[in-house]
Motif scaffolding. Structure first.
Motif, PDB file in Angstrom:
ATOM      1  N   VAL A   3     -35.859  26.691 -30.316  1.00 37.12           N
ATOM      2  CA  VAL A   3     -35.327  27.406 -31.465  1.00 37.12           C
ATOM      3  C   VAL A   3     -35.215  26.505 -32.694  1.00 37.12           C
ATOM      4  CG1 VAL A   3     -32.857  27.115 -30.947  1.00 37.12           C
ATOM      5  CG2 VAL A   3     -33.630  29.137 -32.175  1.00 37.12           C
ATOM      6  N   VAL A   4     -34.874  25.249 -32.499  1.00 43.05           N
ATOM      7  CA  VAL A   4     -34.765  24.324 -33.640  1.00 43.05           C
ATOM      8  C   VAL A   4     -36.135  24.133 -34.298  1.00 43.05           C
ATOM      9  CG1 VAL A   4     -34.150  21.981 -34.357  1.00 43.05           C
ATOM     10  CG2 VAL A   4     -32.720  23.190 -32.699  1.00 43.05           C
ATOM     11  N   ASP A   5     -37.182  24.043 -33.485  1.00 42.89           N
ATOM     12  CA  ASP A   5     -38.538  23.910 -34.033  1.00 42.89           C
ATOM     13  C   ASP A   5     -38.935  25.155 -34.827  1.00 42.89           C
ATOM     14  OD1 ASP A   5     -38.804  21.406 -32.819  1.00 42.89           O
ATOM     15  OD2 ASP A   5     -39.758  22.245 -31.028  1.00 42.89           O
ATOM     16  N   ILE A   6     -38.560  26.319 -34.325  1.00 45.39           N
ATOM     17  CA  ILE A   6     -38.866  27.566 -35.039  1.00 45.39           C
ATOM     18  C   ILE A   6     -38.104  27.619 -36.361  1.00 45.39           C
ATOM     19  CG2 ILE A   6     -38.675  30.091 -34.956  1.00 45.39           C
ATOM     20  CD1 ILE A   6     -39.192  29.886 -31.925  1.00 45.39           C
ATOM     21  N   ILE A   7     -36.847  27.194 -36.341  1.00 47.29           N
ATOM     22  CA  ILE A   7     -36.044  27.165 -37.568  1.00 47.29           C
ATOM     23  C   ILE A   7     -36.692  26.247 -38.598  1.00 47.29           C
ATOM     24  CG2 ILE A   7     -33.844  26.353 -38.540  1.00 47.29           C
ATOM     25  CD1 ILE A   7     -32.548  27.420 -35.870  1.00 47.29           C
ATOM     26  N   LYS A   8     -37.045  25.053 -38.181  1.00 52.46           N
ATOM     27  CA  LYS A   8     -37.646  24.081 -39.104  1.00 52.46           C
ATOM     28  C   LYS A   8     -38.962  24.619 -39.664  1.00 52.46           C
ATOM     29  CE  LYS A   8     -39.361  19.361 -39.450  1.00 52.46           C
ATOM     30  NZ  LYS A   8     -39.591  18.087 -38.756  1.00 52.46           N
ATOM     31  N   SER A   9     -39.796  25.150 -38.789  1.00 57.94           N
ATOM     32  CA  SER A   9     -41.087  25.690 -39.227  1.00 57.94           C
ATOM     33  C   SER A   9     -40.907  26.842 -40.204  1.00 57.94           C
ATOM     34  CB  SER A   9     -41.878  26.148 -37.995  1.00 57.94           C
ATOM     35  OG  SER A   9     -43.044  26.820 -38.371  1.00 57.94           O
ATOM     36  N   THR A  10     -39.971  27.741 -39.920  1.00 57.96           N
ATOM     37  CA  THR A  10     -39.710  28.884 -40.790  1.00 57.96           C
ATOM     38  C   THR A  10     -39.186  28.416 -42.152  1.00 57.96           C
ATOM     39  OG1 THR A  10     -39.206  30.253 -38.864  1.00 57.96           O
ATOM     40  CG2 THR A  10     -38.456  31.065 -41.002  1.00 57.96           C
ATOM     41  N   ARG A  11     -38.259  27.467 -42.125  1.00 63.59           N
ATOM     42  CA  ARG A  11     -37.716  26.915 -43.369  1.00 63.59           C
ATOM     43  C   ARG A  11     -38.829  26.319 -44.221  1.00 63.59           C
ATOM     44  NH1 ARG A  11     -37.097  22.044 -44.810  1.00 63.59           N
ATOM     45  NH2 ARG A  11     -37.132  21.099 -42.737  1.00 63.59           N
ATOM     46  N   GLU A  12     -39.702  25.555 -43.583  1.00 67.60           N
ATOM     47  CA  GLU A  12     -40.804  24.920 -44.317  1.00 67.60           C
ATOM     48  C   GLU A  12     -41.782  25.960 -44.866  1.00 67.60           C
ATOM     49  OE1 GLU A  12     -42.232  22.178 -41.345  1.00 67.60           O
ATOM     50  OE2 GLU A  12     -40.849  20.593 -42.002  1.00 67.60           O
ATOM     51  N   GLN A  13     -42.074  26.995 -44.070  1.00 64.44           N
ATOM     52  CA  GLN A  13     -42.970  28.063 -44.533  1.00 64.44           C
ATOM     53  C   GLN A  13     -42.411  28.767 -45.758  1.00 64.44           C
ATOM     54  OE1 GLN A  13     -43.639  30.632 -41.181  1.00 64.44           O
ATOM     55  NE2 GLN A  13     -44.828  29.101 -40.065  1.00 64.44           N
ATOM     56  N   ASP A  45     -23.273  29.802 -33.939  1.00 70.44           N
ATOM     57  CA  ASP A  45     -23.035  30.489 -35.208  1.00 70.44           C
ATOM     58  C   ASP A  45     -23.980  29.998 -36.304  1.00 70.44           C
ATOM     59  OD1 ASP A  45     -21.583  28.021 -35.158  1.00 70.44           O
ATOM     60  OD2 ASP A  45     -20.302  28.717 -36.801  1.00 70.44           O
ATOM     61  N   ILE A  46     -24.377  28.748 -36.247  1.00 72.44           N
ATOM     62  CA  ILE A  46     -25.325  28.212 -37.234  1.00 72.44           C
ATOM     63  C   ILE A  46     -26.714  28.803 -36.990  1.00 72.44           C
ATOM     64  CG2 ILE A  46     -26.458  26.101 -38.072  1.00 72.44           C
ATOM     65  CD1 ILE A  46     -23.480  26.395 -38.924  1.00 72.44           C
ATOM     66  N   ILE A  47     -27.117  28.893 -35.731  1.00 74.63           N
ATOM     67  CA  ILE A  47     -28.425  29.477 -35.410  1.00 74.63           C
ATOM     68  C   ILE A  47     -28.487  30.926 -35.891  1.00 74.63           C
ATOM     69  CG2 ILE A  47     -29.985  30.189 -33.545  1.00 74.63           C
ATOM     70  CD1 ILE A  47     -28.941  27.708 -31.980  1.00 74.63           C
ATOM     71  N   ILE A  48     -27.429  31.670 -35.633  1.00 72.12           N
ATOM     72  CA  ILE A  48     -27.388  33.079 -36.045  1.00 72.12           C
ATOM     73  C   ILE A  48     -27.419  33.189 -37.570  1.00 72.12           C
ATOM     74  CG2 ILE A  48     -25.941  35.159 -36.043  1.00 72.12           C
ATOM     75  CD1 ILE A  48     -25.090  34.238 -33.140  1.00 72.12           C
ATOM     76  N   ALA A  49     -26.661  32.327 -38.236  1.00 73.87           N
ATOM     77  CA  ALA A  49     -26.663  32.330 -39.711  1.00 73.87           C
ATOM     78  C   ALA A  49     -28.052  31.991 -40.251  1.00 73.87           C
ATOM     79  CB  ALA A  49     -25.629  31.337 -40.241  1.00 73.87           C
ATOM     80  N   LEU A  50     -28.724  31.047 -39.628  1.00 69.96           N
ATOM     81  CA  LEU A  50     -30.077  30.671 -40.064  1.00 69.96           C
ATOM     82  C   LEU A  50     -31.074  31.797 -39.829  1.00 69.96           C
ATOM     83  CD1 LEU A  50     -30.046  26.974 -38.869  1.00 69.96           C
ATOM     84  CD2 LEU A  50     -30.432  27.739 -41.229  1.00 69.96           C
ATOM     85  N   ALA A  51     -30.953  32.471 -38.697  1.00 70.37           N
ATOM     86  CA  ALA A  51     -31.852  33.594 -38.416  1.00 70.37           C
ATOM     87  C   ALA A  51     -31.711  34.653 -39.501  1.00 70.37           C
ATOM     88  CB  ALA A  51     -31.551  34.190 -37.042  1.00 70.37           C
ATOM     89  N   LYS A  52     -30.478  34.937 -39.909  1.00 68.80           N
ATOM     90  CA  LYS A  52     -30.241  35.921 -40.968  1.00 68.80           C
ATOM     91  C   LYS A  52     -30.733  35.413 -42.313  1.00 68.80           C
ATOM     92  CE  LYS A  52     -26.295  38.143 -38.770  1.00 68.80           C
ATOM     93  NZ  LYS A  52     -24.840  38.306 -38.753  1.00 68.80           N
ATOM     94  N   GLU A  53     -30.371  34.195 -42.641  1.00 71.03           N
ATOM     95  CA  GLU A  53     -30.733  33.627 -43.942  1.00 71.03           C
ATOM     96  C   GLU A  53     -32.248  33.485 -44.102  1.00 71.03           C
ATOM     97  OE1 GLU A  53     -30.312  32.517 -47.690  1.00 71.03           O
ATOM     98  OE2 GLU A  53     -28.549  32.968 -46.475  1.00 71.03           O
ATOM     99  N   LEU A  54     -32.912  33.092 -43.028  1.00 66.89           N
ATOM    100  CA  LEU A  54     -34.361  32.901 -43.089  1.00 66.89           C
ATOM    101  C   LEU A  54     -35.123  34.192 -42.792  1.00 66.89           C
ATOM    102  CD1 LEU A  54     -34.513  29.428 -41.301  1.00 66.89           C
ATOM    103  CD2 LEU A  54     -34.734  29.871 -43.759  1.00 66.89           C
ATOM    104  N   GLY A  55     -34.402  35.241 -42.382  1.00 63.84           N
ATOM    105  CA  GLY A  55     -35.035  36.531 -42.104  1.00 63.84           C
ATOM    106  C   GLY A  55     -36.053  36.449 -40.984  1.00 63.84           C
ATOM    107  N   SER A  56     -35.706  35.723 -39.910  1.00 68.62           N
ATOM    108  CA  SER A  56     -36.677  35.473 -38.847  1.00 68.62           C
ATOM    109  C   SER A  56     -36.253  36.036 -37.500  1.00 68.62           C
ATOM    110  CB  SER A  56     -36.914  33.968 -38.703  1.00 68.62           C
ATOM    111  OG  SER A  56     -37.746  33.709 -37.606  1.00 68.62           O
ATOM    112  N   PRO A  57     -36.906  37.107 -37.056  1.00 65.66           N
ATOM    113  CA  PRO A  57     -36.619  37.601 -35.713  1.00 65.66           C
ATOM    114  C   PRO A  57     -37.081  36.618 -34.632  1.00 65.66           C
ATOM    115  CG  PRO A  57     -38.382  38.876 -36.708  1.00 65.66           C
ATOM    116  CD  PRO A  57     -37.866  37.955 -37.760  1.00 65.66           C
ATOM    117  N   SER A  58     -38.018  35.737 -34.962  1.00 60.88           N
ATOM    118  CA  SER A  58     -38.471  34.730 -33.988  1.00 60.88           C
ATOM    119  C   SER A  58     -37.323  33.813 -33.597  1.00 60.88           C
ATOM    120  CB  SER A  58     -39.600  33.885 -34.567  1.00 60.88           C
ATOM    121  OG  SER A  58     -40.725  34.661 -34.836  1.00 60.88           O
TER     122      SER A  58
END
Length: 182
Positions: A3-13, A45-58
């Motif tokens: 999940v951390v890799d997906i977050i980083k990749s999504t943020r960078e995209q 809670d940070i992961i959930i906040a990031l999923a919402k903020e980044l708009g990523s269902p992944s």
């Protein structure tokens, strides 16, 4: 992929740097950097906040898999072509195979009430068919993730499905929850 890799990749995209996303979710940039470098565990809670903020269902799909919070827990497929039409074709194929498997399950379980009534061959056939039914879940999960490219919001679809289940009388809910779904 975690999940951390997906977050980083999504943020960078999305063209966001670590400081920008840290401010958006209310954590110190140094703390956020430690999360992405995997020096600190990222809290739920940070992961959930990031999923919402980044708009990523992944992110949510992988998060629920890693935390083993789903009823039927399978990973988000990460080694497949994610073009929506390829994913739809896979879902159609898996759904077709699932229907055939359900017919097998119906035949095997007819007039049986528990596992002791199966011989070894029937039980093996039952498990094989159930595995095929399970395959549709990975394809379905991938479908919802890829449809976000078209603006489909998984949470909105979830609400719509819940409203339909209530309307059909398949589930009952208290008034407060019902109002939240409307």
């Amino acid at each position: 992929m975690c999940v951390v890799d997906i977050i980083k990749s999504t943020r960078e995209q999305l063209g966001l740097n670590q400081n920008e996303i840290a401010v958006k979710i209310g954590v110190a940039p140094s703390t956020y950097g430690a999360y992405e470098r995997k020096e600190r565990n990222m809290p739920d809670d940070i992961i959930i906040a990031l999923a919402k903020e980044l708009g990523s269902p992944s992110i949510m799909a992988e998060y629920t898999y890693e935390r083993n919070t789903e009823f039927f827990n399978v990973p988000l497929l990460n080694n497949v072509d994610t073009h929506p039409h390829i994913v739809i074709d896979s879902l159609i194929e898996e759904a077709s195979e699932m229907i055939k498997a359900l017919m097998v399950i119906k035949k095997i379980t007819k007039n049986k009430t528990n596992v002791s009534q199966f011989n070894q061959e029937q039980y093996r056939e039952l498990l094989d068919a159930e595995e095929q039914v399970g395959d549709v879940y990975s394809a379905l999960k991938m479908h919802f993730v890829t449809m976000s490219k078209y603006g489909v919001n998984v949470k909105e679809i979830e609400k719509r499905c819940n409203r339909k289940l209530i309307f059909k009388g398949y589930i009952s809910v208290n008034r407060q929850k019902k109002e939240a779904l409307i």
